[in-house]
Design a protein around this motif. Structure first.
Motif, PDB file in Angstrom:
ATOM      1  N   SER A  75      15.364 -20.371  -7.035  1.00  0.00           N
ATOM      2  CA  SER A  75      15.711 -18.961  -7.203  1.00  0.00           C
ATOM      3  C   SER A  75      17.063 -18.791  -7.890  1.00  0.00           C
ATOM      4  N   SER A  76      18.035 -19.670  -7.599  1.00  0.00           N
ATOM      5  CA  SER A  76      19.346 -19.526  -8.240  1.00  0.00           C
ATOM      6  C   SER A  76      19.276 -19.924  -9.707  1.00  0.00           C
ATOM      7  N   GLY A  77      18.597 -21.013 -10.012  1.00  0.00           N
ATOM      8  CA  GLY A  77      18.491 -21.472 -11.403  1.00  0.00           C
ATOM      9  C   GLY A  77      17.760 -20.459 -12.274  1.00  0.00           C
ATOM     10  N   ILE A  96      15.060 -27.738 -16.640  1.00  0.00           N
ATOM     11  CA  ILE A  96      14.364 -28.981 -16.265  1.00  0.00           C
ATOM     12  C   ILE A  96      14.084 -28.952 -14.767  1.00  0.00           C
ATOM     13  N   GLU A  97      12.829 -29.126 -14.415  1.00  0.00           N
ATOM     14  CA  GLU A  97      12.422 -29.019 -13.015  1.00  0.00           C
ATOM     15  C   GLU A  97      11.578 -30.238 -12.629  1.00  0.00           C
ATOM     16  N   ALA A  98      11.980 -30.884 -11.542  1.00  0.00           N
ATOM     17  CA  ALA A  98      11.290 -32.102 -11.110  1.00  0.00           C
ATOM     18  C   ALA A  98       9.868 -31.810 -10.606  1.00  0.00           C
ATOM     19  N   ASN A  99       9.682 -30.636 -10.040  1.00  0.00           N
ATOM     20  CA  ASN A  99       8.375 -30.304  -9.473  1.00  0.00           C
ATOM     21  C   ASN A  99       7.412 -29.801 -10.557  1.00  0.00           C
ATOM     22  N   GLY A 104      11.162 -23.362  -6.869  1.00  0.00           N
ATOM     23  CA  GLY A 104      11.694 -24.109  -5.720  1.00  0.00           C
ATOM     24  C   GLY A 104      11.220 -23.567  -4.388  1.00  0.00           C
ATOM     25  N   GLY A 105      12.194 -23.388  -3.473  1.00  0.00           N
ATOM     26  CA  GLY A 105      11.867 -22.942  -2.123  1.00  0.00           C
ATOM     27  C   GLY A 105      11.491 -21.471  -2.055  1.00  0.00           C
ATOM     28  N   SER A 106      11.578 -20.750  -3.173  1.00  0.00           N
ATOM     29  CA  SER A 106      11.381 -19.305  -3.064  1.00  0.00           C
ATOM     30  C   SER A 106       9.911 -18.891  -2.992  1.00  0.00           C
ATOM     31  N   ALA A 169      12.285 -34.973 -14.144  1.00  0.00           N
ATOM     32  CA  ALA A 169      13.453 -35.088 -13.265  1.00  0.00           C
ATOM     33  C   ALA A 169      14.685 -35.430 -14.086  1.00  0.00           C
ATOM     34  N   VAL A 170      15.820 -34.862 -13.691  1.00  0.00           N
ATOM     35  CA  VAL A 170      17.076 -35.312 -14.286  1.00  0.00           C
ATOM     36  C   VAL A 170      17.569 -36.487 -13.446  1.00  0.00           C
ATOM     37  N   GLU A 171      17.728 -37.618 -14.103  1.00  0.00           N
ATOM     38  CA  GLU A 171      18.074 -38.843 -13.372  1.00  0.00           C
ATOM     39  C   GLU A 171      19.557 -39.157 -13.419  1.00  0.00           C
ATOM     40  N   GLY A 236      19.561 -27.235  -5.378  1.00  0.00           N
ATOM     41  CA  GLY A 236      19.219 -26.873  -4.003  1.00  0.00           C
ATOM     42  C   GLY A 236      19.937 -27.672  -2.934  1.00  0.00           C
ATOM     43  N   HIS A 237      19.361 -27.616  -1.747  1.00  0.00           N
ATOM     44  CA  HIS A 237      19.903 -28.198  -0.524  1.00  0.00           C
ATOM     45  C   HIS A 237      20.380 -29.641  -0.755  1.00  0.00           C
ATOM     46  N   ASP A 238      21.615 -29.915  -0.343  1.00  0.00           N
ATOM     47  CA  ASP A 238      22.231 -31.249  -0.475  1.00  0.00           C
ATOM     48  C   ASP A 238      22.623 -31.597  -1.916  1.00  0.00           C
ATOM     49  N   GLY A 290      23.678 -21.626  -6.350  1.00  0.00           N
ATOM     50  CA  GLY A 290      22.627 -21.823  -5.348  1.00  0.00           C
ATOM     51  C   GLY A 290      23.109 -22.697  -4.209  1.00  0.00           C
ATOM     52  N   MET A 291      22.153 -23.242  -3.520  1.00  0.00           N
ATOM     53  CA  MET A 291      22.423 -23.937  -2.269  1.00  0.00           C
ATOM     54  C   MET A 291      23.320 -25.155  -2.428  1.00  0.00           C
ATOM     55  N   GLU A 292      23.272 -25.783  -3.585  1.00  0.00           N
ATOM     56  CA  GLU A 292      24.065 -27.007  -3.706  1.00  0.00           C
ATOM     57  C   GLU A 292      25.567 -26.718  -3.725  1.00  0.00           C
ATOM     58  N   ASN A 300      29.042 -23.048   4.783  1.00  0.00           N
ATOM     59  CA  ASN A 300      27.881 -23.088   5.674  1.00  0.00           C
ATOM     60  C   ASN A 300      26.610 -22.907   4.856  1.00  0.00           C
ATOM     61  N   ARG A 301      25.466 -23.243   5.459  1.00  0.00           N
ATOM     62  CA  ARG A 301      24.185 -22.854   4.859  1.00  0.00           C
ATOM     63  C   ARG A 301      23.770 -21.522   5.459  1.00  0.00           C
ATOM     64  N   MET A 302      22.810 -20.850   4.805  1.00  0.00           N
ATOM     65  CA  MET A 302      22.452 -19.508   5.283  1.00  0.00           C
ATOM     66  C   MET A 302      21.042 -19.406   5.821  1.00  0.00           C
ATOM     67  N   GLY A 303      20.230 -20.430   5.653  1.00  0.00           N
ATOM     68  CA  GLY A 303      18.843 -20.284   6.085  1.00  0.00           C
ATOM     69  C   GLY A 303      18.101 -19.305   5.189  1.00  0.00           C
ATOM     70  N   PRO A 304      17.068 -18.647   5.724  1.00  0.00           N
ATOM     71  CA  PRO A 304      16.155 -17.901   4.849  1.00  0.00           C
ATOM     72  C   PRO A 304      16.618 -16.498   4.440  1.00  0.00           C
ATOM     73  N   ALA A 308      22.324 -14.642  -1.808  1.00  0.00           N
ATOM     74  CA  ALA A 308      23.313 -15.539  -2.427  1.00  0.00           C
ATOM     75  C   ALA A 308      22.708 -16.394  -3.533  1.00  0.00           C
ATOM     76  N   MET A 309      21.413 -16.674  -3.425  1.00  0.00           N
ATOM     77  CA  MET A 309      20.787 -17.475  -4.486  1.00  0.00           C
ATOM     78  C   MET A 309      20.778 -16.667  -5.779  1.00  0.00           C
ATOM     79  N   LEU A 310      20.352 -15.400  -5.670  1.00  0.00           N
ATOM     80  CA  LEU A 310      20.262 -14.543  -6.854  1.00  0.00           C
ATOM     81  C   LEU A 310      21.663 -14.279  -7.416  1.00  0.00           C
TER      82      LEU A 310
HETATM   83  O1  AHZ Z   1      12.511 -29.544  -7.314  1.00  0.00           O
HETATM   84  C1  AHZ Z   1      13.795 -29.000  -7.035  1.00  0.00           C
HETATM   85  C2  AHZ Z   1      13.752 -27.476  -6.809  1.00  0.00           C
HETATM   86  O2  AHZ Z   1      12.681 -26.853  -7.485  1.00  0.00           O
HETATM   87  C3  AHZ Z   1      14.714 -29.085  -8.258  1.00  0.00           C
HETATM   88  N1  AHZ Z   1      15.386 -30.388  -8.419  1.00  0.00           N
HETATM   89  C4  AHZ Z   1      16.046 -31.102  -7.474  1.00  0.00           C
HETATM   90  N2  AHZ Z   1      16.522 -32.245  -7.997  1.00  0.00           N
HETATM   91  C5  AHZ Z   1      16.168 -32.249  -9.320  1.00  0.00           C
HETATM   92  C6  AHZ Z   1      16.375 -33.157 -10.397  1.00  0.00           C
HETATM   93  N3  AHZ Z   1      15.847 -32.855 -11.604  1.00  0.00           N
HETATM   94  C7  AHZ Z   1      15.153 -31.686 -11.795  1.00  0.00           C
HETATM   95  N4  AHZ Z   1      17.066 -34.291 -10.250  1.00  0.00           N
HETATM   96  C8  AHZ Z   1      15.437 -31.061  -9.581  1.00  0.00           C
HETATM   97  N5  AHZ Z   1      14.928 -30.792 -10.804  1.00  0.00           N
HETATM   98  O3  AHZ Z   1      15.720 -28.114  -7.993  1.00  0.00           O
HETATM   99  C9  AHZ Z   1      15.076 -26.983  -7.423  1.00  0.00           C
HETATM  100  C10 AHZ Z   1      16.020 -26.400  -6.380  1.00  0.00           C
HETATM  101  O4  AHZ Z   1      15.452 -25.203  -5.926  1.00  0.00           O
HETATM  102  P1  AHZ Z   1      15.756 -24.646  -4.472  1.00  0.00           P
HETATM  103  O5  AHZ Z   1      14.917 -23.438  -4.270  1.00  0.00           O
HETATM  104  O6  AHZ Z   1      15.657 -25.758  -3.478  1.00  0.00           O
HETATM  105  O7  AHZ Z   1      17.344 -24.306  -4.607  1.00  0.00           O
HETATM  106  P2  AHZ Z   1      18.172 -22.927  -4.682  1.00  0.00           P
HETATM  107  O8  AHZ Z   1      19.590 -23.320  -4.485  1.00  0.00           O
HETATM  108  O9  AHZ Z   1      17.826 -22.150  -5.908  1.00  0.00           O
HETATM  109  O10 AHZ Z   1      17.633 -22.129  -3.428  1.00  0.00           O
HETATM  110  C11 AHZ Z   1      17.893 -22.657  -2.150  1.00  0.00           C
HETATM  111  C12 AHZ Z   1      17.247 -21.791  -1.102  1.00  0.00           C
HETATM  112  C13 AHZ Z   1      17.865 -21.963   0.246  1.00  0.00           C
HETATM  113  S1  AHZ Z   1      18.105 -23.467   0.996  1.00  0.00           S
HETATM  114  C14 AHZ Z   1      18.798 -22.681   2.371  1.00  0.00           C
HETATM  115  C15 AHZ Z   1      19.315 -23.451   3.538  1.00  0.00           C
HETATM  116  O11 AHZ Z   1      19.132 -24.689   3.537  1.00  0.00           O
HETATM  117  O12 AHZ Z   1      19.920 -22.837   4.408  1.00  0.00           O
HETATM  118  N6  AHZ Z   1      18.810 -21.372   2.252  1.00  0.00           N
HETATM  119  C16 AHZ Z   1      18.304 -20.940   1.080  1.00  0.00           C
HETATM  120  C17 AHZ Z   1      18.212 -19.493   0.719  1.00  0.00           C
END
Ligand code: AHZ
Length: 326
Positions: A75-77, A96-99, A104-106, A169-171, A236-238, A290-292, A300-304, A308-310
């Motif tokens: 959602s953030s990207g 570039i999206e690995a999936n 993503g999680g949205s 995937a970006v390696e 995203g996360h981590d 986004g989450m990263e 902190n993380r925010m959960g669902p 903040a992503m947008l």
């Molecule tokens: O597949 C991943 C996902 O679609 C992609 N991705 C990760 N590593 C990659 C790589 N190369 C290419 N090496 C890769 N793609 O990144 C995308 C991340 O999307 P996401 O929805 O997980 O992240 P976001 O930050 O946009 O949204 C996070 C949503 C969260 S997590 C959270 C919490 O943990 O509390 N809360 C919210 C709202």
């Protein structure tokens, strides 16, 4: 009789009325009731192959040097991609999206309960995307997160300057020496098809591909007449790609430090993630949203909740647009 019962009767009567005159997109080409005359226009298998591969390789060729590389289409990207592509149709934007699928999680709003919660003022972006929501005062609710995921994806993909490479995937990063004291700058990303990158132990001979950032000459030195391209990491996360890479770059500089993500605190996390999205000291040519960002800035993380992503995507996009406008 209840209103619902009356409505159902009216709908049934309407259906009966329409039953003899079914109309749809193919009504004018299907002449027989049993569709026995139906056929598609002819095609060869090789035509299908060429139609796909020629376009894919043309895209790879065009995007081999990109102005903006967005890693991770969550959602953030995607929010960032929308703002950048809309404001600067002249920039080559590569996502570039690995999936297989974007967003993503949205798709599930980070939980398994369909609805997507967006705290105000994040709803203004939903209004811009024309995504309907219920207004609950301090926050709004999109009836199914998939409505956000599909709409933002569709809008981003329609921009002619955007290419979305999925199942990729970006390696790693491409880095180059940039300063007299051993400073390095980020000059691109190393990519691979996700299935290959998942099986490196089996397929070690499979070399990855590279997408370079704009702003270099053929010998790899900086072309100062061109604006340097940037990477926006939104994995995203981590922060499996961006936060990891930034820490690696910063670890070379003993004066800088990057923290790790804290536990869940919905109220504080979202504004912190927004405020800390963008550029980081010691990490040239990369932006984060986004989450990263939580992983990088020690938020902190925010959960669902998705405001903040947008909004962090929009803030990072704005910084990137300023970089290209300077
Ligand atoms: O597949 C991943 C996902 O679609 C992609 N991705 C990760 N590593 C990659 C790589 N190369 C290419 N090496 C890769 N793609 O990144 C995308 C991340 O999307 P996401 O929805 O997980 O992240 P976001 O930050 O946009 O949204 C996070 C949503 C969260 S997590 C959270 C919490 O943990 O509390 N809360 C919210 C709202």
């Amino acid at each position: 009789m209840s209103t619902t019962a009356t409505n159902t009767q009216t709908e049934a009567a309407q259906l009966q009325l329409n039953a003899g005159t079914i109309r749809h997109a193919l009504s004018d080409v299907v002449k027989t009731d049993d569709w026995s005359d139906f056929k598609f226009t002819p095609i060869r298998e090789s035509t299908v192959s060429r139609a796909m591969t020629s376009r894919y390789f043309k895209d790879l060729d065009k995007h081999a040097v990109s102005d903006v590389i967005i890693v991770g289409a969550g959602s953030s990207g995607l929010s960032a991609a929308y703002v950048i592509a809309k404001n600067r149709p002249d920039l080559i934007v590569t996502i570039i999206e690995a999936n297989n699928c974007p967003a993503g999680g949205s798709w599930l709003a980070g939980a398994l309960m369909s609805a997507m919660i967006v705290r105000k003022p994040g709803h203004l972006f939903l209004e811009e995307l024309e995504i309907p929501f219920e207004d609950e005062g301090d926050y709004v609710v999109v009836k199914h997160a998939a409505l956000f995921a599909s709409t933002v994806t569709a809008k981003v993909l329609q921009f002619p300057n955007v290419k979305f490479f999925n199942a990729t995937a970006v390696e790693d990063l491409v880095t180059r020496p940039a300063g007299p004291n051993g400073e390095i700058t980020v000059a691109g990303v190393v990519t691979n098809w996700t299935l290959v990158s998942q099986a490196h132990d089996l397929q070690s001979c499979m070399d990855p591909n590279v997408i370079e950032l704009a702003g270099y000459k053929n010998d790899g030195t900086r072309d100062v007449s061109k604006k340097h391209g940037v990477i926006l990491s939104t994995t995203g996360h981590d922060g499996p790609f961006g936060a990891f890479s930034a820490k690696r770059i910063v670890s070379i500089d003993k004066n800088s430090q990057l923290k790790g993500m804290k536990g869940l605190d919905m109220n504080n996390a979202e504004a912190d993630v927004v405020k800390n999205s963008g550029k980081y000291k010691g990490v040239e040519s990369m932006y984060f949203a986004g989450m990263e960002v939580a992983e990088l800035a020690g938020c902190n993380r925010m959960g669902p909740t998705f405001g903040a992503m947008l909004v962090s995507g929009i803030k990072a996009a704005e910084e990137i647009l300023k970089h290209f406008a300077e």
